[in-house]
Design a protein around this motif. Structure first.
Motif, PDB file in Angstrom:
ATOM      1  N   PHE A 214     -22.164 -69.710 156.430  1.00 17.35           N
ATOM      2  CA  PHE A 214     -22.356 -68.400 157.069  1.00 17.35           C
ATOM      3  C   PHE A 214     -21.873 -68.424 158.509  1.00 17.35           C
ATOM      4  O   PHE A 214     -21.213 -67.485 158.972  1.00 17.35           O
ATOM      5  N   LEU A 215     -22.181 -69.497 159.223  1.00 12.90           N
ATOM      6  CA  LEU A 215     -21.749 -69.617 160.615  1.00 12.90           C
ATOM      7  C   LEU A 215     -20.231 -69.763 160.732  1.00 12.90           C
ATOM      8  O   LEU A 215     -19.644 -69.394 161.747  1.00 12.90           O
ATOM      9  N   ALA A 216     -19.619 -70.303 159.665  1.00 13.64           N
ATOM     10  CA  ALA A 216     -18.170 -70.548 159.709  1.00 13.64           C
ATOM     11  C   ALA A 216     -17.354 -69.439 159.057  1.00 13.64           C
ATOM     12  O   ALA A 216     -16.130 -69.538 158.974  1.00 13.64           O
ATOM     13  N   ARG A 217     -18.014 -68.376 158.636  1.00 17.51           N
ATOM     14  CA  ARG A 217     -17.318 -67.349 157.849  1.00 17.51           C
ATOM     15  C   ARG A 217     -16.268 -66.587 158.647  1.00 17.51           C
ATOM     16  O   ARG A 217     -15.362 -65.980 158.076  1.00 17.51           O
ATOM     17  N   LYS A 218     -16.374 -66.582 159.991  1.00 16.58           N
ATOM     18  CA  LYS A 218     -15.446 -65.812 160.816  1.00 16.58           C
ATOM     19  C   LYS A 218     -14.366 -66.669 161.450  1.00 16.58           C
ATOM     20  O   LYS A 218     -13.688 -66.242 162.380  1.00 16.58           O
ATOM     21  N   LEU A 219     -14.200 -67.882 160.927  1.00 16.28           N
ATOM     22  CA  LEU A 219     -13.116 -68.724 161.414  1.00 16.28           C
ATOM     23  C   LEU A 219     -11.777 -68.117 161.004  1.00 16.28           C
ATOM     24  O   LEU A 219     -11.727 -67.270 160.106  1.00 16.28           O
ATOM     25  N   PRO A 220     -10.672 -68.535 161.610  1.00 22.83           N
ATOM     26  CA  PRO A 220      -9.355 -67.977 161.268  1.00 22.83           C
ATOM     27  C   PRO A 220      -9.064 -68.071 159.776  1.00 22.83           C
ATOM     28  O   PRO A 220      -9.635 -68.894 159.058  1.00 22.83           O
ATOM     29  N   ASP A 221      -8.149 -67.230 159.311  1.00 24.14           N
ATOM     30  CA  ASP A 221      -7.850 -67.090 157.885  1.00 24.14           C
ATOM     31  C   ASP A 221      -7.501 -68.390 157.192  1.00 24.14           C
ATOM     32  O   ASP A 221      -7.712 -68.537 155.986  1.00 24.14           O
ATOM     33  N   SER A 222      -6.916 -69.318 157.908  1.00 25.14           N
ATOM     34  CA  SER A 222      -6.519 -70.560 157.251  1.00 25.14           C
ATOM     35  C   SER A 222      -7.720 -71.355 156.785  1.00 25.14           C
ATOM     36  O   SER A 222      -7.594 -72.262 155.986  1.00 25.14           O
ATOM     37  N   PHE A 223      -8.920 -71.000 157.296  1.00 25.56           N
ATOM     38  CA  PHE A 223     -10.113 -71.730 156.913  1.00 25.56           C
ATOM     39  C   PHE A 223     -11.126 -70.803 156.229  1.00 25.56           C
ATOM     40  O   PHE A 223     -12.316 -71.062 156.256  1.00 25.56           O
TER      41      PHE A 223
END
Length: 299
Positions: A214-223
């Protein structure tokens, strides 16, 4: 007035209360409609998972398969295959072997699946942090970290299961008290405490995976695999949170059916949200399965 005599545990009084009627032994038989539905669902999910695994192995050198640790992806798919198969252990007449294997096999395999999801989630975060100039996280990127997560999390659950099986293992049991007119033939957990410790540990790993994803859901599209992991873990956690009250409020063969349904539903949630989007790109949109698409950033 005639004297009343209490019926034995394996019998119940008739409507007129003038004789004792024998209780019928009750379990999920192979001819039961509910059993057929659950078994058919498990087999279908197993075959779908096998097809996805075959698809990934066939396209193993494409960017979308190689991204985010190919080996962990294979391990997760194999774990899901075994999850669907282990649900079949809960069907049919209980025996010493099936009772011994049911909960321990389910717990170990499910923990391996959840730990694979956790490893994939951590990989997403570490890979993003490692892209920053001078980042010390680069040394953590690779198979060593993910393999360590999967092995350590799985071995802890194996240890808990070994303690359970060594001290108070599950066994086939005739329950004459839960239902008035039937004898429930089912596996007794042996130690209810160990049963909930096993589920609690699996739940802890699930919540950690959900939180990190959930915390990482807004990382750049490649991730952005974290987005799909978040949805899959939401389904997973929702199923098992609803499992406890439902399991405790049901009796007889329906308790077994509730556990089987929870196994199938949570496994299908992981399979669908994590792998269906990738299969869509591999099979239907191959033009998107290239390095340029995987390394693009949000503007």
């Amino acid at each position: 007035m005639d004297d009343c005599v209490k019926c034995p545990e394996e019998a119940y009084p008739s409507k007129d209360r003038d004789k004792c009627m024998p209780k019928q032994i009750h379990f999920l038989t192979y001819e039961d409609t509910l059993r057929i539905i659950l078994a058919s669902t498990a087999v279908c999910c197993f075959l779908i998972t096998a097809l996805i695994l075959a698809t990934f192995m066939k396209h193993k050198d494409t960017p979308i398969v190689k991204a985010n640790n190919r080996d962990i992806t294979y391990a997760l798919l194999v774990s899901l295959l075994l999850c669907f198969l282990c649900s079949l252990l809960f069907l049919g007449k209980p025996s010493k072997v099936t009772c011994f294997l049911q909960q321990s096999a389910f717990a170990t395999i499910f923990t391996m699946a959840v730990s694979c999801v956790l490893a994939k989630t951590v990989t997403v975060v570490v890979a993003f942090m490692a892209t920053k100039p001078g980042s010390s996280m680069r040394k953590w990127v690779g198979k060593r970290m993910t393999n360590s997560i999967v092995l350590s999390c799985s071995l802890i659950q194996v240890g808990i299961c070994l303690v359970w099986l060594g001290t108070s293992p599950p066994f086939p049991d005739l329950d004459t008290h839960s239902m008035n007119e039937e004898i429930v033939f089912a596996c007794n957990e042996g130690s209810v405490l160990m049963f909930y410790i096993v589920l609690g540990y699996m739940g802890l790993l699930s919540l950690i995976s959900l939180t990190v994803a959930f915390l990482a859901r807004k990382l750049p599209d490649s991730f952005n695999e974290a987005k799909f992991i978040t949805f899959s873990m939401l389904v997973f956690c929702s199923v098992w949170m609803s499992f406890f009250p439902t399991y405790l409020s049901t009796k007889g063969k329906y308790m077994v059916a509730v556990e089987i349904f929870s196994i199938l539903a949570s496994s299908a949630g992981l399979l669908g949200f994590i792998f269906f989007p990738k299969c869509y790109i591999i099979l239907l949109r191959p033009e998107l399965n290239n390095k340029k698409q995987l390394i693009r950033r949000k503007k």
